[in-house]
Each structure stands twice: as C-alpha cells, then as structure tokens.
Design a protein around this motif. Structure first.
Motif, PDB file in Angstrom:
ATOM      1  N   LEU A  23       0.724   3.472   5.227  1.00  0.00           N
ATOM      2  CA  LEU A  23       0.078   2.412   4.483  1.00  0.00           C
ATOM      3  C   LEU A  23       1.136   1.544   3.833  1.00  0.00           C
ATOM      4  N   SER A  24       0.754   0.334   3.513  1.00  0.00           N
ATOM      5  CA  SER A  24       1.671  -0.601   2.867  1.00  0.00           C
ATOM      6  C   SER A  24       1.783  -0.269   1.386  1.00  0.00           C
ATOM      7  N   ILE A  25       2.972  -0.400   0.851  1.00  0.00           N
ATOM      8  CA  ILE A  25       3.172  -0.231  -0.586  1.00  0.00           C
ATOM      9  C   ILE A  25       3.097  -1.625  -1.185  1.00  0.00           C
ATOM     10  N   ASP A  26       1.868  -2.004  -1.570  1.00  0.00           N
ATOM     11  CA  ASP A  26       1.624  -3.363  -2.039  1.00  0.00           C
ATOM     12  C   ASP A  26       1.020  -3.410  -3.445  1.00  0.00           C
ATOM     13  N   SER A  27       0.948  -2.257  -4.113  1.00  0.00           N
ATOM     14  CA  SER A  27       0.422  -2.154  -5.480  1.00  0.00           C
ATOM     15  C   SER A  27      -1.061  -2.485  -5.586  1.00  0.00           C
ATOM     16  N   ASP A  28      -1.777  -2.484  -4.467  1.00  0.00           N
ATOM     17  CA  ASP A  28      -3.199  -2.812  -4.443  1.00  0.00           C
ATOM     18  C   ASP A  28      -3.983  -1.615  -3.909  1.00  0.00           C
ATOM     19  N   PHE A  29      -4.828  -1.029  -4.736  1.00  0.00           N
ATOM     20  CA  PHE A  29      -5.625   0.132  -4.334  1.00  0.00           C
ATOM     21  C   PHE A  29      -6.877  -0.382  -3.632  1.00  0.00           C
ATOM     22  N   GLY A  30      -6.717  -0.693  -2.359  1.00  0.00           N
ATOM     23  CA  GLY A  30      -7.812  -1.195  -1.552  1.00  0.00           C
ATOM     24  C   GLY A  30      -8.406  -0.106  -0.683  1.00  0.00           C
ATOM     25  N   PRO A  31      -9.227  -0.504   0.288  1.00  0.00           N
ATOM     26  CA  PRO A  31      -9.911   0.467   1.144  1.00  0.00           C
ATOM     27  C   PRO A  31      -8.967   1.379   1.925  1.00  0.00           C
ATOM     28  N   LYS A  32      -7.846   0.856   2.394  1.00  0.00           N
ATOM     29  CA  LYS A  32      -6.926   1.701   3.170  1.00  0.00           C
ATOM     30  C   LYS A  32      -6.273   2.759   2.287  1.00  0.00           C
ATOM     31  N   THR A  33      -5.887   2.375   1.077  1.00  0.00           N
ATOM     32  CA  THR A  33      -5.318   3.361   0.155  1.00  0.00           C
ATOM     33  C   THR A  33      -6.366   4.405  -0.202  1.00  0.00           C
ATOM     34  N   ALA A  34      -7.592   3.980  -0.442  1.00  0.00           N
ATOM     35  CA  ALA A  34      -8.670   4.925  -0.759  1.00  0.00           C
ATOM     36  C   ALA A  34      -8.876   5.910   0.394  1.00  0.00           C
ATOM     37  N   LYS A  35      -8.830   5.410   1.622  1.00  0.00           N
ATOM     38  CA  LYS A  35      -8.985   6.270   2.796  1.00  0.00           C
ATOM     39  C   LYS A  35      -7.858   7.296   2.860  1.00  0.00           C
ATOM     40  N   CYS A  36      -6.629   6.857   2.599  1.00  0.00           N
ATOM     41  CA  CYS A  36      -5.484   7.770   2.618  1.00  0.00           C
ATOM     42  C   CYS A  36      -5.576   8.791   1.490  1.00  0.00           C
ATOM     43  N   VAL A  37      -6.037   8.378   0.313  1.00  0.00           N
ATOM     44  CA  VAL A  37      -6.197   9.316  -0.801  1.00  0.00           C
ATOM     45  C   VAL A  37      -7.226  10.377  -0.433  1.00  0.00           C
ATOM     46  N   ARG A  38      -8.354   9.967   0.157  1.00  0.00           N
ATOM     47  CA  ARG A  38      -9.368  10.942   0.571  1.00  0.00           C
ATOM     48  C   ARG A  38      -8.801  11.919   1.595  1.00  0.00           C
ATOM     49  N   ALA A  39      -8.064  11.408   2.563  1.00  0.00           N
ATOM     50  CA  ALA A  39      -7.464  12.272   3.589  1.00  0.00           C
ATOM     51  C   ALA A  39      -6.450  13.223   2.960  1.00  0.00           C
ATOM     52  N   TYR A  40      -5.646  12.724   2.030  1.00  0.00           N
ATOM     53  CA  TYR A  40      -4.671  13.560   1.340  1.00  0.00           C
ATOM     54  C   TYR A  40      -5.382  14.664   0.566  1.00  0.00           C
ATOM     55  N   GLN A  41      -6.414  14.301  -0.166  1.00  0.00           N
ATOM     56  CA  GLN A  41      -7.147  15.283  -0.954  1.00  0.00           C
ATOM     57  C   GLN A  41      -7.757  16.364  -0.058  1.00  0.00           C
ATOM     58  N   ALA A  42      -8.288  15.958   1.082  1.00  0.00           N
ATOM     59  CA  ALA A  42      -8.865  16.940   2.009  1.00  0.00           C
ATOM     60  C   ALA A  42      -7.794  17.896   2.513  1.00  0.00           C
ATOM     61  N   LYS A  43      -6.625  17.357   2.890  1.00  0.00           N
ATOM     62  CA  LYS A  43      -5.540  18.210   3.376  1.00  0.00           C
ATOM     63  C   LYS A  43      -4.996  19.122   2.282  1.00  0.00           C
ATOM     64  N   ALA A  44      -5.023  18.640   1.038  1.00  0.00           N
ATOM     65  CA  ALA A  44      -4.523  19.433  -0.084  1.00  0.00           C
ATOM     66  C   ALA A  44      -5.586  20.406  -0.601  1.00  0.00           C
TER      67      ALA A  44
END
Length: 66
Positions: A23-44
């Motif tokens: 994902l881009s490091i753009d300081s904007d918590f948009g849909p792609k960041t939310a998707k990655c956070v959900r995936a991270y949480q599931a893996k963790a």
C-alpha cells in the motif's frame, strides 16, 4: 480508522508495508488501508474491525508478522 489522516496513519501504513502488505504511505486512511488493516488483524488473530486500537498497535510494534 477510515477517514483519518496524518503521521499516525503514515506510521500504520509503514508498519503494514514492513509486514508485507502493499500500500502507499500517503497518510490517508482510505479503503485500501482499511482492507490491509483487516487482513493484518485476521493474520494476527485479533479482532477484525479495521480500527487500529491498542491491541493492533501493540501487535504492529512487536513485529509479529514481519
């Protein structure tokens, strides 16, 4: 959480990228960041809610998935 902006979001994005998420490091918590956070949480194996609360932060800091 989604809709937030700033250095804290950039930190989360950086930590996610270190854990293998693309994902881009753009300081904007948009849909792609939310998707990655959900995936991270599931893996963790923590609550999947796309909110970067204390447990998600602690897991990111520990480098559990790095």
């Amino acid at each position: 959480r989604q809709g937030h902006h700033g250095t804290d979001v950039a930190w989360v994005q950086y930590q996610l990228s270190k854990s293998g998420f693309k994902l881009s490091i753009d300081s904007d918590f948009g849909p792609k960041t939310a998707k990655c956070v959900r995936a991270y949480q599931a893996k963790a194996n923590i609550t999947v809610d796309a909110i970067v609360g204390p447990l998600t932060v602690a897991t990111l800091l520990s480098g559990a998935l790095s």
